[in-house]
Enzyme design. Sequence first.
Site, PDB file in Angstrom:
ATOM      1  N   LYS A  33       0.818  -1.220   0.000  1.00  0.00           N
ATOM      2  CA  LYS A  33       0.000   0.000   0.000  1.00  0.00           C
ATOM      3  C   LYS A  33       0.848   1.264   0.000  1.00  0.00           C
ATOM      4  CE  LYS A  33      -0.734   0.217   5.017  1.00  0.00           C
ATOM      5  NZ  LYS A  33       0.004   1.464   5.219  1.00  0.00           N
ATOM      6  N   THR A  34       1.983   1.257   0.733  1.00  0.00           N
ATOM      7  CA  THR A  34       2.843   2.444   0.761  1.00  0.00           C
ATOM      8  C   THR A  34       3.404   2.726  -0.626  1.00  0.00           C
ATOM      9  OG1 THR A  34       3.448   1.973   3.060  1.00  0.00           O
ATOM     10  CG2 THR A  34       4.854   3.500   1.854  1.00  0.00           C
ATOM     11  N   ASP A 220      -3.901   7.364   4.345  1.00  0.00           N
ATOM     12  CA  ASP A 220      -3.422   6.023   4.642  1.00  0.00           C
ATOM     13  C   ASP A 220      -4.136   5.493   5.893  1.00  0.00           C
ATOM     14  OD1 ASP A 220      -1.942   3.722   4.511  1.00  0.00           O
ATOM     15  OD2 ASP A 220      -0.072   4.620   5.217  1.00  0.00           O
ATOM     16  N   GLU A 221      -4.149   4.178   6.073  1.00  0.00           N
ATOM     17  CA  GLU A 221      -4.721   3.527   7.272  1.00  0.00           C
ATOM     18  C   GLU A 221      -6.127   4.048   7.572  1.00  0.00           C
ATOM     19  OE1 GLU A 221      -3.218   1.074   8.348  1.00  0.00           O
ATOM     20  OE2 GLU A 221      -1.052   1.325   8.291  1.00  0.00           O
ATOM     21  N   GLN A 251      -7.621  -4.945   9.641  1.00  0.00           N
ATOM     22  CA  GLN A 251      -6.591  -4.435  10.535  1.00  0.00           C
ATOM     23  C   GLN A 251      -7.081  -3.248  11.358  1.00  0.00           C
ATOM     24  OE1 GLN A 251      -2.355  -4.562   9.065  1.00  0.00           O
ATOM     25  NE2 GLN A 251      -3.347  -4.804   7.080  1.00  0.00           N
ATOM     26  N   ARG A 601       2.325 -10.186  10.740  1.00  0.00           N
ATOM     27  CA  ARG A 601       3.636  -9.541  10.940  1.00  0.00           C
ATOM     28  C   ARG A 601       4.762 -10.512  10.577  1.00  0.00           C
ATOM     29  NH1 ARG A 601       2.016  -5.465   9.770  1.00  0.00           N
ATOM     30  NH2 ARG A 601       0.091  -6.631   9.466  1.00  0.00           N
TER      31      ARG A 601
END
Length: 764
Positions: A33-34, A220-221, A251, A601
């Site tokens: 995504k980044t 973002d997020e 998330q 993770r």
Amino acid sequence: MEELLNDLNDKQKEAVEYLDGPLLILAGAGSGKTRVLTYKIAYLLDKKIVKPWEILAITFTNKAAKEMKQRAANLIGEDANDVWLGTFHSVCVRILRREIGLLGYGTDFNIFDELDKEKVIKEVLKKLNIDDKQYPVSLIKYEISKSKDAMKDYKKYKEEVIGDYRREKIADIYELYQKTLMQNNAIDFDDIIMLTVRVFLENPDRLVYYQSKFKYLLVDEYQDTNRIQFLLINLLSSAHGNICVVGDESQSIYGFRGADISNILNFEKEFPNAKIVKLEENYRSTQNILNAANEVIKHNKSKLDKKLWTGNDEGNKIEYKTLGNEYEEVEYIVDTIDNICRTEKMTYADFAVLFRTNAQARVLEEVFMRSGTPYRLIGGLKFYSRKEIKDLTSYLKLVQNKNDNIALKRIINEPKRGIGDTALDKLDKMAEEKGVSIFELIQDSDNLVGIRSAGNIIMFRDMINSLIARKDELSVSDLMKLTLKESGYEDMLNAEQTKETEMRFENLMEFIGVAMEFEKESADNSLGDFLESIALVSDVDKLEESAEAVTLMTMHSAKGLEFNVVFLVGMEEGLFPSKRSIEEDEACEEERRLCYVGITRAKKKLIITNVSKRTLYGSTTYSIPSRFISEIPQELFDDKSQENFSLRKKKQEKYLDDEYKQVEGVLAKTGGYFGDIPKINKSTFGVDVNSFLNNISTKPKKNLTNLNNKEQYVIGMSVKHKKFGTGIIQKIEPEGDDFKLDIMFDRTGFKRLMANYTPLEIIK
């Protein structure tokens, strides 16, 4: 740029090139995504659709903002530096530095941290003669924070609580708290977004200006946004509709902070004609790890349709180990880490141990320290909360903003100058009567007549004035060095010569190092900008990824990070998922999302641990494996884990069998009927205790309520409460002539009840 887009997969490219109105990029964990956000910024600039300063990109951490800016600069050069890119709070502070005068504040305002906030609340309680035992500081902080996130100032809060005596008191505290902040020309963390939204709502021309300025919004997020953040985004994008949000509802783990998952779930409703692009290809983890994550999260009802997959290898199977207690659990983790480092050529930096609650950190630290295994604990005592750092920061805050009474009170007698509380209280009262700050009051020496420590106060005043005179000609780091010298703080530490003072001195040197790094990276090296930067920093922002140590952190702190090997520890009912979450579906779904975050993770290895018996918060309980373990299919675990399941199952069956023999004896004596124990047909992951008990056949029996003697109850017994429902006794503890029963109820979670005052029916 067309060649650069070749580095993206088809879905990533589709997201970057879409420019016609609202866009939701549904980005699974590890799906890049980044990269997509960075390339979208570069694409907008390369195609000359907008100028750099017409893009507003919002992230949730300074670390993420810095990484995105660096990546964008690598793609398009220095133009990236002109993009408005930062966290919600840093972007809003930047706006407030220009616009806050419209609300009656000065543009040189300070930002109060949590410790400053507590200090102000304590002063307010004292002034209002309110007992802090009846109205704890933590409660007041929570109420004020919650109100500001809901865009309720103290006036609106007061209107809503009329007739509620307790909350009316809180309203009085909130009012004086906010007025005290304004007198200090200070705002707290929760004010930052609220005041920005107020500027826009009360000054439509300023809203129009920023709507025209920011032609493209990227967020973002998005799953972590709360109500007021959503309102801010909505206001800024409503004129043009060019909003692109990136998020993953799986998330969304910050509901306790006010994050509203409905923002992402209802994106299409809030932004008509929105396009959705799903990023489902994961570049981080092996397929086995992703399969486990997919299987766990599919049990949630509040979710959008997506499924992670990867081109990576299938990878190692998941490992699962049950230990006797929490010490054995951590010793197993340390031994496993050493073994993997030795046999697979990994380093300590490859490992993370993730836990649900901070209370688990004590045993982790104790065993890691004893073993000599290097570790770093994320989320312990924060660097900027240390006394010496707060002291020096308070000096700098007073130099920057002479109205900051909180900063002045902290350092006027630090180091000791013979200025006691009596003198300070007198100054505070005089300043309040005159409507000025304490520092402004002491500028006139006539105001100090009759105060015994007047000479010392004057020396302090002159020293601060001297620093103020030089603040613009010195770099921040040089100003810090001068402050330590002129204030006598450096001499105080040198005079004591203890290990503690040596550590404090080292911390101050590190703080000066932070300022030097700031000076290298920031075009504007002003004191105000530096104070702003440290006020908005978080623990994860300071995480050094190259540190040669095992990382210990909560699962909440781990979001956005990745490690080759991840341990999920304490996977037990009542701990993870937590006791409180078991009581309601929505909270349990958030716990499951947290588990999903923990699993994803891991890049190469995932190791799950739990214990048979755990002591936590001073209480020892027998543990049931977390439901999340049973949601992972058996074939995803390795052979040793299968042996663990089988062994645990046998132990559980024997334990239950022994307990039921006792139960049968008790029921026989009291006229109850135990019935026949059916053949056990349970999951591979150990006996499902609740289901096992509920499947035991029964015949009509006498009501056993109020036959309260200790022999009547045994651990593992199934009981029924009129209000709480069916549950299992976890612990029995004598209490005078009575005894406490710790019971885990199916519907309402854990309860501690007194036997003599609790109507319980033994149902099996």
